[in-house]
Structures are given as C-alpha cells and as structure tokens.
Design a protein around this motif. Structure first.
Motif, PDB file in Angstrom:
ATOM      1  N   VAL A   6       0.861  -1.189   0.000  1.00  0.00           N
ATOM      2  CA  VAL A   6       0.000   0.000   0.000  1.00  0.00           C
ATOM      3  C   VAL A   6       0.895   1.237   0.000  1.00  0.00           C
ATOM      4  O   VAL A   6       1.410   1.653   1.041  1.00  0.00           O
ATOM      5  N   LEU A   7       1.090   1.805  -1.193  1.00  0.00           N
ATOM      6  CA  LEU A   7       1.966   2.964  -1.346  1.00  0.00           C
ATOM      7  C   LEU A   7       1.165   4.233  -1.556  1.00  0.00           C
ATOM      8  O   LEU A   7       0.106   4.228  -2.192  1.00  0.00           O
ATOM      9  N   THR A  54       4.225  10.012  -2.931  1.00  0.00           N
ATOM     10  CA  THR A  54       5.599   9.832  -2.451  1.00  0.00           C
ATOM     11  C   THR A  54       6.239   8.542  -2.954  1.00  0.00           C
ATOM     12  O   THR A  54       7.466   8.439  -2.987  1.00  0.00           O
ATOM     13  N   GLY A  55       5.417   7.549  -3.284  1.00  0.00           N
ATOM     14  CA  GLY A  55       5.931   6.232  -3.645  1.00  0.00           C
ATOM     15  C   GLY A  55       6.353   5.409  -2.451  1.00  0.00           C
ATOM     16  O   GLY A  55       6.918   4.324  -2.608  1.00  0.00           O
ATOM     17  N   ARG A  56       6.059   5.876  -1.248  1.00  0.00           N
ATOM     18  CA  ARG A  56       6.468   5.170  -0.033  1.00  0.00           C
ATOM     19  C   ARG A  56       5.274   4.481   0.634  1.00  0.00           C
ATOM     20  O   ARG A  56       4.134   4.953   0.521  1.00  0.00           O
ATOM     21  N   PRO A  57       5.513   3.390   1.379  1.00  0.00           N
ATOM     22  CA  PRO A  57       4.429   2.708   2.085  1.00  0.00           C
ATOM     23  C   PRO A  57       3.759   3.605   3.113  1.00  0.00           C
ATOM     24  O   PRO A  57       4.418   4.425   3.774  1.00  0.00           O
ATOM     25  N   VAL A  58       2.455   3.442   3.258  1.00  0.00           N
ATOM     26  CA  VAL A  58       1.686   4.180   4.258  1.00  0.00           C
ATOM     27  C   VAL A  58       2.034   3.643   5.644  1.00  0.00           C
ATOM     28  O   VAL A  58       2.140   2.426   5.844  1.00  0.00           O
ATOM     29  N   ARG A  59       2.191   4.550   6.616  1.00  0.00           N
ATOM     30  CA  ARG A  59       2.625   4.138   7.960  1.00  0.00           C
ATOM     31  C   ARG A  59       1.551   4.312   9.034  1.00  0.00           C
ATOM     32  O   ARG A  59       1.726   3.828  10.147  1.00  0.00           O
ATOM     33  N   THR A 112     -11.140   1.042  10.558  1.00  0.00           N
ATOM     34  CA  THR A 112      -9.709   1.254  10.339  1.00  0.00           C
ATOM     35  C   THR A 112      -8.961   1.036  11.644  1.00  0.00           C
ATOM     36  O   THR A 112      -9.346   1.577  12.688  1.00  0.00           O
ATOM     37  N   VAL A 113      -7.898   0.229  11.587  1.00  0.00           N
ATOM     38  CA  VAL A 113      -7.010   0.030  12.733  1.00  0.00           C
ATOM     39  C   VAL A 113      -5.688   0.725  12.422  1.00  0.00           C
ATOM     40  O   VAL A 113      -5.120   0.543  11.338  1.00  0.00           O
ATOM     41  N   PHE A 114      -5.207   1.525  13.377  1.00  0.00           N
ATOM     42  CA  PHE A 114      -4.005   2.332  13.168  1.00  0.00           C
ATOM     43  C   PHE A 114      -2.784   1.698  13.831  1.00  0.00           C
ATOM     44  O   PHE A 114      -2.906   0.806  14.676  1.00  0.00           O
ATOM     45  N   SER A 115      -1.619   2.192  13.441  1.00  0.00           N
ATOM     46  CA  SER A 115      -0.371   1.611  13.918  1.00  0.00           C
ATOM     47  C   SER A 115      -0.159   1.807  15.423  1.00  0.00           C
ATOM     48  O   SER A 115       0.632   1.076  16.029  1.00  0.00           O
ATOM     49  N   ASP A 116      -0.855   2.762  16.026  1.00  0.00           N
ATOM     50  CA  ASP A 116      -0.722   2.962  17.470  1.00  0.00           C
ATOM     51  C   ASP A 116      -1.678   2.081  18.274  1.00  0.00           C
ATOM     52  O   ASP A 116      -1.753   2.193  19.500  1.00  0.00           O
ATOM     53  N   GLY A 117      -2.429   1.212  17.579  1.00  0.00           N
ATOM     54  CA  GLY A 117      -3.340   0.301  18.255  1.00  0.00           C
ATOM     55  C   GLY A 117      -4.759   0.815  18.380  1.00  0.00           C
ATOM     56  O   GLY A 117      -5.654   0.066  18.789  1.00  0.00           O
ATOM     57  N   SER A 118      -4.998   2.059  18.030  1.00  0.00           N
ATOM     58  CA  SER A 118      -6.339   2.615  18.106  1.00  0.00           C
ATOM     59  C   SER A 118      -7.148   2.195  16.880  1.00  0.00           C
ATOM     60  O   SER A 118      -6.602   1.680  15.900  1.00  0.00           O
ATOM     61  N   ALA A 119      -8.456   2.417  16.943  1.00  0.00           N
ATOM     62  CA  ALA A 119      -9.332   2.060  15.835  1.00  0.00           C
ATOM     63  C   ALA A 119     -10.422   3.110  15.686  1.00  0.00           C
ATOM     64  O   ALA A 119     -10.793   3.792  16.647  1.00  0.00           O
ATOM     65  N   ALA A 120     -10.915   3.238  14.471  1.00  0.00           N
ATOM     66  CA  ALA A 120     -12.050   4.108  14.183  1.00  0.00           C
ATOM     67  C   ALA A 120     -12.995   3.331  13.282  1.00  0.00           C
ATOM     68  O   ALA A 120     -12.555   2.504  12.481  1.00  0.00           O
ATOM     69  N   TYR A 121     -14.289   3.579  13.410  1.00  0.00           N
ATOM     70  CA  TYR A 121     -15.253   2.854  12.593  1.00  0.00           C
ATOM     71  C   TYR A 121     -16.525   3.681  12.446  1.00  0.00           C
ATOM     72  O   TYR A 121     -16.804   4.601  13.227  1.00  0.00           O
ATOM     73  N   SER A 122     -17.291   3.333  11.427  1.00  0.00           N
ATOM     74  CA  SER A 122     -18.524   4.060  11.155  1.00  0.00           C
ATOM     75  C   SER A 122     -19.631   3.591  12.089  1.00  0.00           C
ATOM     76  O   SER A 122     -19.626   2.441  12.547  1.00  0.00           O
ATOM     77  N   PRO A 123     -20.599   4.457  12.371  1.00  0.00           N
ATOM     78  CA  PRO A 123     -21.718   4.040  13.239  1.00  0.00           C
ATOM     79  C   PRO A 123     -22.485   2.839  12.684  1.00  0.00           C
ATOM     80  O   PRO A 123     -23.025   2.050  13.439  1.00  0.00           O
ATOM     81  N   GLY A 124     -22.478   2.689  11.352  1.00  0.00           N
ATOM     82  CA  GLY A 124     -23.242   1.608  10.745  1.00  0.00           C
ATOM     83  C   GLY A 124     -22.460   0.327  10.547  1.00  0.00           C
ATOM     84  O   GLY A 124     -22.969  -0.609   9.904  1.00  0.00           O
ATOM     85  N   PHE A 125     -21.252   0.244  11.069  1.00  0.00           N
ATOM     86  CA  PHE A 125     -20.440  -0.956  10.859  1.00  0.00           C
ATOM     87  C   PHE A 125     -21.047  -2.109  11.650  1.00  0.00           C
ATOM     88  O   PHE A 125     -21.136  -2.067  12.884  1.00  0.00           O
ATOM     89  N   ALA A 126     -21.475  -3.164  10.939  1.00  0.00           N
ATOM     90  CA  ALA A 126     -22.228  -4.264  11.537  1.00  0.00           C
ATOM     91  C   ALA A 126     -21.297  -5.301  12.140  1.00  0.00           C
ATOM     92  O   ALA A 126     -21.376  -6.490  11.833  1.00  0.00           O
ATOM     93  N   GLY A 127     -20.419  -4.857  13.017  1.00  0.00           N
ATOM     94  CA  GLY A 127     -19.464  -5.779  13.603  1.00  0.00           C
ATOM     95  C   GLY A 127     -19.249  -5.516  15.080  1.00  0.00           C
ATOM     96  O   GLY A 127     -19.719  -4.512  15.632  1.00  0.00           O
TER      97      GLY A 127
END
Length: 293
Positions: free
Chosen positions: A224-225, A229-234, A274-289
């Motif tokens: 995933v670049l 920049t051509g660099r991997p997303v961090r 979405t799970v981030f590199s610092d261990g946190s997460a964000a998600y939509s209110p409608g995410f059925a999980g």
C-alpha cells in the motif's frame, strides 16, 4: 479474514490470479458453469495483470498508445479517478512503477532498485475514457486496489445469470455474500493472522479488507503505497469496508489508508473500520461488527 460457512452449502475451489477462490452455493455447480468461472478469472488476469508479459497492461508498460479493455474498465476507471481526486493523488492506478521500484515487480525480486519514486500525475500520462485507455508514455498500470473486487462481482454476475441467487464468493478474504442467510466473518488481527480482533455479519453485501502485513517484504515495505511519495503508508495497518458491490468495498478498503472513513462517507454509501499503527481504531456508526476487548 475467516468466514464461518453456513450449513447445506456446496463448495467449489480453484486457483486464479495468484489467489485461492472458493465459491459456495446451495446446489452443486454444473461442470460447464465451473469452467466459465475459471475462464472468467483467467481472461481477467490476461488483460489486467502486470505480472503477465502477454497482458494488455504489460503492453502499456512497453509502449504508449491506445488500448481497448473489456467492459469492466468503465467501472474501474470511474472509481479510480474519483478516489484519485479525493485523495489528492495518493490512491492511483499508476502506482505500478513505484511498486516495481521497491521490488514488487513481475519477477518478485523483492529487491528495491533505489529510493522510492512517486507515481506520475494522471493527466500527464493517462487518458481513461470508458473502455479505452490512452497513454502518452509507457506506464505501469496496477489495479490491485480494486481489481480482485471487480472480478468477484463478475463471477457473481455469472452465477446470477445461471440462476444461482444465493452464493458466497471468497477470494482470499474479499467476500461477496448473497442470499437470505448472514455469514459471520472474523476480522484478522493485523499482527497475528491466527487471532481475530472482532467479528462482522455479512448479508447481501461485500466485505473487503486491506492490511500492511499482506504482501510485505524488506524493512517496512508493503504493497500500500502513497502515490504522491511512492512510499508505504505508515498510519493505518488494517482496514475493512462493507458495500453493496465488491469492487467498491475493495477500493474503499485501500482508500481508508489515505483518507478518514468519515470523509469517504460523503461520496460513497458504505461502512468501515480502520485500525491504526498505534493500536487505536475508528469505525462508522453503521459498521455491523463487534470488536473484541
């Protein structure tokens, strides 16, 4: 991403585009239909793969010109263009040259050739109009962010045309589920594939994931670049997207590496995590999980 199969399903598995496919249906698929599914995957790979020297994409990498692609090019081109604009060029089908620069090339050398290089600007080298793609110079097109999802939808259309209204297509974690019964799907831990961080129920939708631990090599290199920049997303390390079509879910799972899901919701009808590199997460209110604590 692991799916919990429903009872009474018949499974047909095969290999294609470097991926294991599993098609589950209430009835056994006729041999002719199984052949059509395999042939559809092979034809798609023969047009779009940058790893096959005889493909249309490989021809574009050798010489500029006008190239005529199959009908799915219209959907892919429109979706990529919109996400290219929304992400400020970070998500682009022109990322293939940048991937090859870092070693993810047709020979799978996994040996960087030097420093990361940004992808070329779309309007400088590419005109994509419906099924026609015209290039001003040799370009390495890579539709990996949406291509497998597109192919899942094409196979689902083949099944629907054959009267199979209920099915589950699993392309190594990219899922399309159709029918009255929901499917429970485990959400793979981004750092430990043997563990799940949660579970989501999928019914008459597609669920796709993207993760930095898949197709990773070298020191911090993965597929995933950022096109600018051509660099991997961090920042993000794993994403999931639920949408009505697999091509949209697949593309948005990658777009979540570049943009907040809340921003993408302004243009697309989907739910996300979405799970981030610092261990946190964000998600939509409608995410059925459900996420495990």
């Amino acid at each position: 991403m692991a799916a919990q199969a429903t009872a009474g399903q018949h499974s047909f598995a095969f290999e294609g585009i470097g991926t294991r496919w599993e098609v589950s249906t209430p009835a056994v698929l006729p041999a002719a239909l199984r052949t059509r599914l395999r042939d559809r995957v092979e034809a798609f790979d023969g047009d779009w793969s940058r790893f096959r020297r005889g493909s249309l994409v490989a021809a574009m990498a050798r010489a500029p010109g006008s190239y005529r692609f199959p009908a799915e090019a219209e959907v892919l081109g429109g979706l990529y263009r919109r996400l290219y604009e929304l992400s400020g060029g970070a998500m682009t089908p022109l990322i293939g040259g940048s991937l090859e620069q870092l070693g993810y090339d047709p020979d799978y050398s996994l040996q960087p050739r030097g420093s990361a290089t940004p992808a070329p600007a779309w309007d400088d080298v590419l005109k994509w109009s419906g099924r026609s793609i015209t290039t001003q110079s040799p370009v390495v097109l890579d539709i990996g962010a949406a291509g497998k999802g597109m192919l899942v939808d094409l196979l689902a259309a083949e099944l629907e045309a054959a009267g199979m209204e209920s099915c589950c297509i699993n392309a190594s974690g990219d899922l399309m589920v159709r029918g009255p019964e929901p499917l429970a799907v485990g959400l793979e831990h981004p750092y430990n594939p043997a563990q799940a961080i949660g579970v989501v129920s999928v019914r008459n939708q597609a669920l796709c994931a993207s993760a930095a631990n898949r197709r990773a090599w070298g020191d911090g290199l993965h597929h995933v670049l950022d096109g600018t920049t051509g660099r991997p997303v961090r920042t993000a390390v794993a994403t999931w997207a639920l949408a009505d079509t697999t091509v949209l879910a697949d593309a948005l799972a990658t777009a979540l590496f570049f943009m907040p899901g809340s921003a993408l919701e302004k243009d697309f009808d989907f739910s996300w995590l979405t799970v981030f590199s610092d261990g946190s997460a964000a998600y939509s209110p409608g995410f059925a999980g459900t996420l495990f604590t």
